[in-house]
Design a protein around this motif. Sequence first.
Motif, short mmCIF file in Angstrom:
data_model
loop_
_atom_site.label_atom_id
_atom_site.label_comp_id
_atom_site.label_asym_id
_atom_site.label_seq_id
_atom_site.Cartn_x
_atom_site.Cartn_y
_atom_site.Cartn_z
N UNK A 1 0.84 -1.20 0.00
CA UNK A 1 0.00 0.00 0.00
C UNK A 1 0.88 1.25 0.00
N UNK A 2 0.53 2.20 -0.85
CA UNK A 2 1.28 3.45 -0.92
C UNK A 2 1.09 4.24 0.37
N UNK A 3 2.20 4.78 0.88
CA UNK A 3 2.16 5.55 2.11
C UNK A 3 2.24 7.04 1.77
N UNK A 4 1.20 7.79 2.16
CA UNK A 4 1.19 9.24 1.97
C UNK A 4 1.54 9.91 3.29
N UNK A 5 2.55 10.74 3.25
CA UNK A 5 3.04 11.37 4.48
C UNK A 5 2.70 12.85 4.51
N UNK A 6 2.50 13.34 5.73
CA UNK A 6 2.27 14.75 5.97
C UNK A 6 3.06 15.16 7.19
N UNK A 7 3.48 16.42 7.24
CA UNK A 7 4.13 16.99 8.41
C UNK A 7 3.23 18.08 8.96
N UNK A 8 3.07 18.09 10.29
CA UNK A 8 2.20 19.08 10.94
C UNK A 8 3.00 19.75 12.05
N UNK A 9 3.06 21.08 12.00
CA UNK A 9 3.88 21.85 12.94
C UNK A 9 2.99 22.69 13.85
N UNK A 10 3.19 22.53 15.16
CA UNK A 10 2.55 23.39 16.16
C UNK A 10 3.67 24.18 16.84
N UNK A 11 3.70 25.48 16.62
CA UNK A 11 4.83 26.29 17.08
C UNK A 11 4.37 27.39 18.02
N UNK A 12 5.04 27.51 19.17
CA UNK A 12 4.85 28.62 20.10
C UNK A 12 6.23 29.09 20.53
N UNK A 13 6.34 30.26 21.16
CA UNK A 13 7.66 30.72 21.61
C UNK A 13 8.31 29.78 22.62
N UNK A 14 7.52 28.98 23.32
CA UNK A 14 8.08 28.10 24.34
C UNK A 14 8.32 26.68 23.86
N UNK A 15 7.67 26.28 22.78
CA UNK A 15 7.73 24.87 22.38
C UNK A 15 7.40 24.74 20.90
N UNK A 16 8.11 23.85 20.23
CA UNK A 16 7.78 23.47 18.85
C UNK A 16 7.52 21.97 18.84
N UNK A 17 6.36 21.60 18.30
CA UNK A 17 6.02 20.18 18.17
C UNK A 17 5.76 19.88 16.70
N UNK A 18 6.37 18.84 16.18
CA UNK A 18 6.18 18.47 14.78
C UNK A 18 5.81 17.00 14.72
N UNK A 19 4.71 16.71 14.04
CA UNK A 19 4.22 15.33 13.91
C UNK A 19 4.38 14.87 12.47
N UNK A 20 4.81 13.63 12.30
CA UNK A 20 4.85 12.99 10.99
C UNK A 20 3.65 12.05 10.89
N UNK A 21 2.80 12.29 9.91
CA UNK A 21 1.61 11.46 9.71
C UNK A 21 1.81 10.58 8.48
N UNK A 22 1.37 9.33 8.61
CA UNK A 22 1.38 8.41 7.48
C UNK A 22 -0.04 7.92 7.27
N UNK A 23 -0.58 8.21 6.10
CA UNK A 23 -1.98 7.89 5.79
C UNK A 23 -2.93 8.38 6.88
N UNK A 24 -2.65 9.58 7.38
CA UNK A 24 -3.52 10.23 8.36
C UNK A 24 -3.25 9.87 9.80
N UNK A 25 -2.36 8.89 10.08
CA UNK A 25 -2.06 8.49 11.45
C UNK A 25 -0.72 9.06 11.88
N UNK A 26 -0.66 9.61 13.09
CA UNK A 26 0.60 10.14 13.59
C UNK A 26 1.53 8.98 13.95
N UNK A 27 2.74 9.00 13.40
CA UNK A 27 3.70 7.92 13.60
C UNK A 27 4.96 8.37 14.34
#
Length: 510
Positions: A1-27
Amino acid sequence: MEVRRSLVVNSTPLETRIALLENGQVCELFIERTSFVSQVGDVYKGRVAKLLPGMQSAFISIGDSKDGFLYLDEPEAHRLTAEELEHGEYEDTAILEFASLTVTLPPIKEGEEVLVQVVKDPIASKGPRLSRHISFPGRFLVFMPSIEHVGISRKITDPIERERLRELIKAHSEPGEGFIVRTAAIGERDEDLISDVTFLRAIWKEVQSRSERRAAPSLVWQDFRLLQKVMRDLFREEVASFWVDTDEAYKQVAAFVQALHPEWAERAKRFTSNIPIFEAFGIERELELACQPKYFLHHGGSIVINQTEALVSVDVNTGKFVGRKDLEETVFLTNMEAIPEIVRQLRLRNLGGIIVIDFIDMINAEHRAKVMERLHEELVRDRNHARAIELSDFGLVEMTRKRTGPSLDRQLTVPCARCEGSGRKFSPETIVLKIYREIARLGEELRGATIRITLHPQLRAALGSDTRDGLMQLARFLGAHVLWVERSDFREDSIGFEILPAKQSENANA
């Protein structure tokens, strides 16, 4: 099955969080806080504080509160196989692990100055893990200034492309230096690859210059911060979208795309909804579940993950799943359903070291073989080097996964004092950052209001000044007032959070 990836960034002055999603699931999840910035990739001019000949190791003072730990013969390098060494085929994440097999470093003595690079962040009471094999990853290449060798990522499978890349990099390498060609180099123009060579070589010259000018112990090179690292290492052809929730982060991503891949411009997306970005993508809920030992499978089974000092144990249970045919079929289907979730949770929770998976016992040899085949297939998706051995007679699979730093649980929680170390709770910083994100979400609604935060005096004392000051600065910017209420009868592991509208604020502040 083809894997579609996305990156999602939540950024604040105190913290940066970045999630890698594969087919809509955070991995995978990457976190950087102002109170703790990863040192991996940073280069220090250190001083040998103590030699331990019996362990073939040394402690190196790098200017931090904890000395770094250095293996003198760097045994982790011996993980790569003879085939990999002969053909120069490497995983992108295994770059730092082969060098000592091709270069013998001179011995060191106590008090001597030495150039070292951090390869693993501090974990618990341990200081950072160091290496004398310096390397600099770029977008398409990894530069090794002291190892004369050109290697190709094993994920580049086209023989014609492999030969093109090898000959190109060899032609532009200088005596004594080496490169690993990363997967991202596939199909890239010669001039872009040569530009990467020039850029990485310039970094090394700057490191050498700073090292000559500065006294030990001192930092001589700081690697890119989290967002830049993710753009460099993860933003590739298979990443369909790169979502960010701040203008500053969007500008950085857009500039990166424009410089290297203008045709990817539509993949950089600015998130503008009033819903917090991690909630909109379902990431916040997954992070809460990833801090719990038990994770339920779709059809009623479950996996239970426990992290100890020595290893990680994963237990598979049928739970409410009763199957349709017989016990053997029910067990097999549960095990098969558990495998992709086990691998995803190991990646999401950033669990490494020795891992033992306790599958439900299966009698059928064909079922056992299919379970192992599926496990190996899923591990291919893991960017961290992972290896599993065959299923034992007791239904156990032993595997190893490369450690890259503290697990998600250790990043977000602290030991619980009430249960004397048998459990964990969210750290004060994690709780306050959650409040910070809620304040940012409410925005202008808070103008004139008072944010009342109730906590135990010891808990307030434990809060980092950066986190506390950052929260108060945000509140002032929004026209709100923060009222800290210390109560000795309040639980030490809990923080009360209440928004008082303008009228009540006047009474509260009075």
